[in-house]
Design a protein around this motif. Structure first.
Motif, PDB file in Angstrom:
ATOM      1  N   GLY A   1       0.841  -1.191   0.000  1.00 39.96           N
ATOM      2  CA  GLY A   1       0.000   0.000   0.000  1.00 39.96           C
ATOM      3  C   GLY A   1       0.870   1.233   0.000  1.00 39.96           C
ATOM      4  N   GLU A   2       0.289   2.348  -0.402  1.00 39.20           N
ATOM      5  CA  GLU A   2       1.075   3.574  -0.512  1.00 39.20           C
ATOM      6  C   GLU A   2       1.341   4.209   0.847  1.00 39.20           C
ATOM      7  OE1 GLU A   2      -3.011   5.130  -0.248  1.00 39.20           O
ATOM      8  OE2 GLU A   2      -2.148   3.418  -1.295  1.00 39.20           O
ATOM      9  N   GLY A   3       0.692   3.719   1.917  1.00 36.40           N
ATOM     10  CA  GLY A   3       0.968   4.212   3.260  1.00 36.40           C
ATOM     11  C   GLY A   3       0.121   5.385   3.694  1.00 36.40           C
ATOM     12  N   SER A   4      -0.919   5.716   2.939  1.00 30.86           N
ATOM     13  CA  SER A   4      -1.771   6.828   3.350  1.00 30.86           C
ATOM     14  C   SER A   4      -2.690   6.375   4.491  1.00 30.86           C
ATOM     15  CB  SER A   4      -2.592   7.347   2.173  1.00 30.86           C
ATOM     16  OG  SER A   4      -3.454   6.339   1.699  1.00 30.86           O
ATOM     17  N   GLN A   5      -3.131   7.341   5.272  1.00 32.02           N
ATOM     18  CA  GLN A   5      -4.012   7.056   6.400  1.00 32.02           C
ATOM     19  C   GLN A   5      -5.327   6.463   5.889  1.00 32.02           C
ATOM     20  OE1 GLN A   5      -4.963   6.288   9.527  1.00 32.02           O
ATOM     21  NE2 GLN A   5      -4.356   8.198  10.459  1.00 32.02           N
ATOM     22  N   PRO A   6      -5.671   5.248   6.345  1.00 30.85           N
ATOM     23  CA  PRO A   6      -6.955   4.659   5.956  1.00 30.85           C
ATOM     24  C   PRO A   6      -8.113   5.502   6.512  1.00 30.85           C
ATOM     25  CG  PRO A   6      -5.509   3.008   6.931  1.00 30.85           C
ATOM     26  CD  PRO A   6      -4.887   4.345   7.185  1.00 30.85           C
ATOM     27  N   ARG A   7      -9.269   5.335   5.908  1.00 29.83           N
ATOM     28  CA  ARG A   7     -10.445   6.031   6.413  1.00 29.83           C
ATOM     29  C   ARG A   7     -10.983   5.278   7.616  1.00 29.83           C
ATOM     30  NH1 ARG A   7     -12.976   9.497   3.612  1.00 29.83           N
ATOM     31  NH2 ARG A   7     -14.574   9.220   2.139  1.00 29.83           N
ATOM     32  N   TRP A   8     -11.402   6.027   8.606  1.00 31.93           N
ATOM     33  CA  TRP A   8     -12.091   5.449   9.756  1.00 31.93           C
ATOM     34  C   TRP A   8     -13.075   6.465  10.274  1.00 31.93           C
ATOM     35  CZ3 TRP A   8     -10.580   7.578  14.601  1.00 31.93           C
ATOM     36  CH2 TRP A   8      -9.396   8.294  14.589  1.00 31.93           C
ATOM     37  N   HIS A   9     -14.100   5.970  10.978  1.00 34.68           N
ATOM     38  CA  HIS A   9     -15.255   6.821  11.225  1.00 34.68           C
ATOM     39  C   HIS A   9     -15.595   7.087  12.690  1.00 34.68           C
ATOM     40  CE1 HIS A   9     -15.643   5.108   7.184  1.00 34.68           C
ATOM     41  NE2 HIS A   9     -16.064   6.308   6.895  1.00 34.68           N
ATOM     42  N   SER A  10     -15.091   6.287  13.609  1.00 36.27           N
ATOM     43  CA  SER A  10     -15.456   6.482  15.003  1.00 36.27           C
ATOM     44  C   SER A  10     -14.232   6.291  15.898  1.00 36.27           C
ATOM     45  CB  SER A  10     -16.559   5.501  15.407  1.00 36.27           C
ATOM     46  OG  SER A  10     -16.088   4.182  15.267  1.00 36.27           O
ATOM     47  N   TYR A  11     -14.318   6.828  17.095  1.00 39.17           N
ATOM     48  CA  TYR A  11     -13.190   6.734  18.027  1.00 39.17           C
ATOM     49  C   TYR A  11     -12.837   5.274  18.306  1.00 39.17           C
ATOM     50  CZ  TYR A  11     -10.165   7.572  21.981  1.00 39.17           C
ATOM     51  OH  TYR A  11      -9.086   7.581  22.821  1.00 39.17           O
ATOM     52  N   PHE A  12     -13.845   4.434  18.544  1.00 36.98           N
ATOM     53  CA  PHE A  12     -13.607   3.008  18.791  1.00 36.98           C
ATOM     54  C   PHE A  12     -13.832   2.227  17.498  1.00 36.98           C
ATOM     55  CE2 PHE A  12     -14.835   4.625  23.005  1.00 36.98           C
ATOM     56  CZ  PHE A  12     -13.669   4.319  23.687  1.00 36.98           C
ATOM     57  N   PRO A  13     -12.953   1.274  17.191  1.00 38.55           N
ATOM     58  CA  PRO A  13     -13.045   0.560  15.914  1.00 38.55           C
ATOM     59  C   PRO A  13     -14.076  -0.569  15.921  1.00 38.55           C
ATOM     60  CG  PRO A  13     -11.194  -0.274  17.168  1.00 38.55           C
ATOM     61  CD  PRO A  13     -11.768   0.882  17.962  1.00 38.55           C
ATOM     62  N   PRO A  14     -14.583  -0.902  14.738  1.00 38.98           N
ATOM     63  CA  PRO A  14     -15.432  -2.079  14.606  1.00 38.98           C
ATOM     64  C   PRO A  14     -14.562  -3.340  14.595  1.00 38.98           C
ATOM     65  CG  PRO A  14     -15.060  -1.121  12.455  1.00 38.98           C
ATOM     66  CD  PRO A  14     -14.392  -0.214  13.457  1.00 38.98           C
ATOM     67  N   VAL A  15     -15.190  -4.500  14.590  1.00 38.81           N
ATOM     68  CA  VAL A  15     -14.458  -5.757  14.461  1.00 38.81           C
ATOM     69  C   VAL A  15     -13.618  -5.695  13.189  1.00 38.81           C
ATOM     70  CG1 VAL A  15     -14.702  -8.246  14.076  1.00 38.81           C
ATOM     71  CG2 VAL A  15     -16.167  -7.084  15.740  1.00 38.81           C
ATOM     72  N   GLY A  16     -12.356  -6.052  13.298  1.00 39.67           N
ATOM     73  CA  GLY A  16     -11.440  -5.992  12.166  1.00 39.67           C
ATOM     74  C   GLY A  16     -10.720  -4.661  12.055  1.00 39.67           C
TER      75      GLY A  16
ATOM     76  N   ASP B   1     -18.909  19.516  20.109  1.00 39.50           N
ATOM     77  CA  ASP B   1     -17.454  19.603  19.953  1.00 39.50           C
ATOM     78  C   ASP B   1     -16.810  18.245  20.218  1.00 39.50           C
ATOM     79  OD1 ASP B   1     -14.792  21.170  19.933  1.00 39.50           O
ATOM     80  OD2 ASP B   1     -14.807  20.302  21.962  1.00 39.50           O
ATOM     81  N   ALA B   2     -17.213  17.577  21.300  1.00 37.48           N
ATOM     82  CA  ALA B   2     -16.664  16.258  21.630  1.00 37.48           C
ATOM     83  C   ALA B   2     -16.998  15.242  20.545  1.00 37.48           C
ATOM     84  CB  ALA B   2     -17.187  15.784  22.986  1.00 37.48           C
ATOM     85  N   GLU B   3     -18.214  15.286  20.041  1.00 32.55           N
ATOM     86  CA  GLU B   3     -18.613  14.341  18.984  1.00 32.55           C
ATOM     87  C   GLU B   3     -17.830  14.598  17.703  1.00 32.55           C
ATOM     88  OE1 GLU B   3     -20.320  11.138  17.153  1.00 32.55           O
ATOM     89  OE2 GLU B   3     -20.360  11.654  19.284  1.00 32.55           O
ATOM     90  N   ALA B   4     -17.566  15.845  17.382  1.00 35.98           N
ATOM     91  CA  ALA B   4     -16.806  16.171  16.172  1.00 35.98           C
ATOM     92  C   ALA B   4     -15.343  15.732  16.299  1.00 35.98           C
ATOM     93  CB  ALA B   4     -16.879  17.670  15.895  1.00 35.98           C
ATOM     94  N   LYS B   5     -14.766  15.891  17.482  1.00 35.02           N
ATOM     95  CA  LYS B   5     -13.350  15.591  17.675  1.00 35.02           C
ATOM     96  C   LYS B   5     -13.082  14.129  17.998  1.00 35.02           C
ATOM     97  CE  LYS B   5     -12.183  20.291  18.960  1.00 35.02           C
ATOM     98  NZ  LYS B   5     -11.941  21.235  20.062  1.00 35.02           N
ATOM     99  N   LEU B   6     -14.022  13.482  18.687  1.00 29.80           N
ATOM    100  CA  LEU B   6     -13.869  12.076  19.109  1.00 29.80           C
ATOM    101  C   LEU B   6     -15.172  11.339  18.787  1.00 29.80           C
ATOM    102  CD1 LEU B   6     -12.337  12.880  22.612  1.00 29.80           C
ATOM    103  CD2 LEU B   6     -11.079  12.301  20.522  1.00 29.80           C
ATOM    104  N   PRO B   7     -15.460  11.114  17.500  1.00 32.37           N
ATOM    105  CA  PRO B   7     -16.763  10.582  17.094  1.00 32.37           C
ATOM    106  C   PRO B   7     -17.123   9.264  17.787  1.00 32.37           C
ATOM    107  CG  PRO B   7     -15.399  11.102  15.177  1.00 32.37           C
ATOM    108  CD  PRO B   7     -14.546  11.278  16.385  1.00 32.37           C
ATOM    109  N   GLY B   8     -18.302   9.257  18.398  1.00 33.46           N
ATOM    110  CA  GLY B   8     -18.818   8.039  19.014  1.00 33.46           C
ATOM    111  C   GLY B   8     -18.339   7.767  20.426  1.00 33.46           C
TER     112      GLY B   8
END
Length: 172
Positions: free
Chosen positions: A45-60, A89-96
């Motif tokens: 992979g080119e090493g770019s930051q993968p997309r992620w959507h919430s502070y805590f990760p899903p399975v995998g 503000d908290a939700e925007a900075k640390l989603p979920g």
């Protein structure tokens, strides 16, 4: 950060400073969200930051961050704080993150994750159910297996820890 070039050779992709997220609701706290993904990585992979959507990760998924907690029980000045604005503000900075908090016990939370961490600076208290506590110092490590817990800094200086969080299945 490393990655692969077009021919598959390993290369340095970036060497940047990551600014902390500083939610107004958690006065004095800093969250350096360094790396994460919502699914297992694929190489090359080119090493770019993968997309992620919430502070805590899903399975995998996974997250890697530094967290700094202020001394004592620093809290936002509620008289100076617009609660709706602070929550947004908290939700925007640390989603979920706030969705996992126990409303009846400030700071207590439970996640479907395995958290592996090391204390880098200061003293931290890991509190579990029924008031059980463990005091951690620089160099101490922990593995948090989806249990209800909260963190406190009993010292007079900021406490910092590094944590790798992996999404997990909860069966009950």
């Amino acid at each position: 950060m490393t990655g692969h070039d077009e021919s598959g050779k390993s290369v340095v992709v970036s060497d940047d400073t990551v600014a902390p997220q500083v939610p107004m609701l958690l006065a004095g706290s800093e969250f350096h969200l360094l790396w994460g993904a919502d699914e297992p990585p694929r190489f090359p992979g080119e090493g770019s930051q993968p997309r992620w959507h919430s502070y805590f990760p899903p399975v995998g998924g996974f997250r890697f961050s530094f967290v700094t907690l202020p001394p004592g029980t620093a809290a936002a000045d509620e008289q100076q704080l617009d609660l709706a604005e602070a929550l947004a503000d908290a939700e925007a900075k640390l989603p979920g993150l706030l969705a996992h908090m126990d409303p009846d016990a400030p700071g207590m939370h439970t996640t479907d994750t395995v958290d592996v961490g090391v204390v880098l600076q200061g003293t931290l208290i890991l509190e579990l159910d029924d008031g059980a506590e463990v005091t951690l110092h620089p160099g101490d490590t922990y593995v948090q297996n989806g249990t209800r817990h909260r963190w406190r800094n009993p010292g007079d200086t900021p406490a910092r820890f590094a944590v790798f969080i992996s999404g997990a299945h909860r069966t009950g």
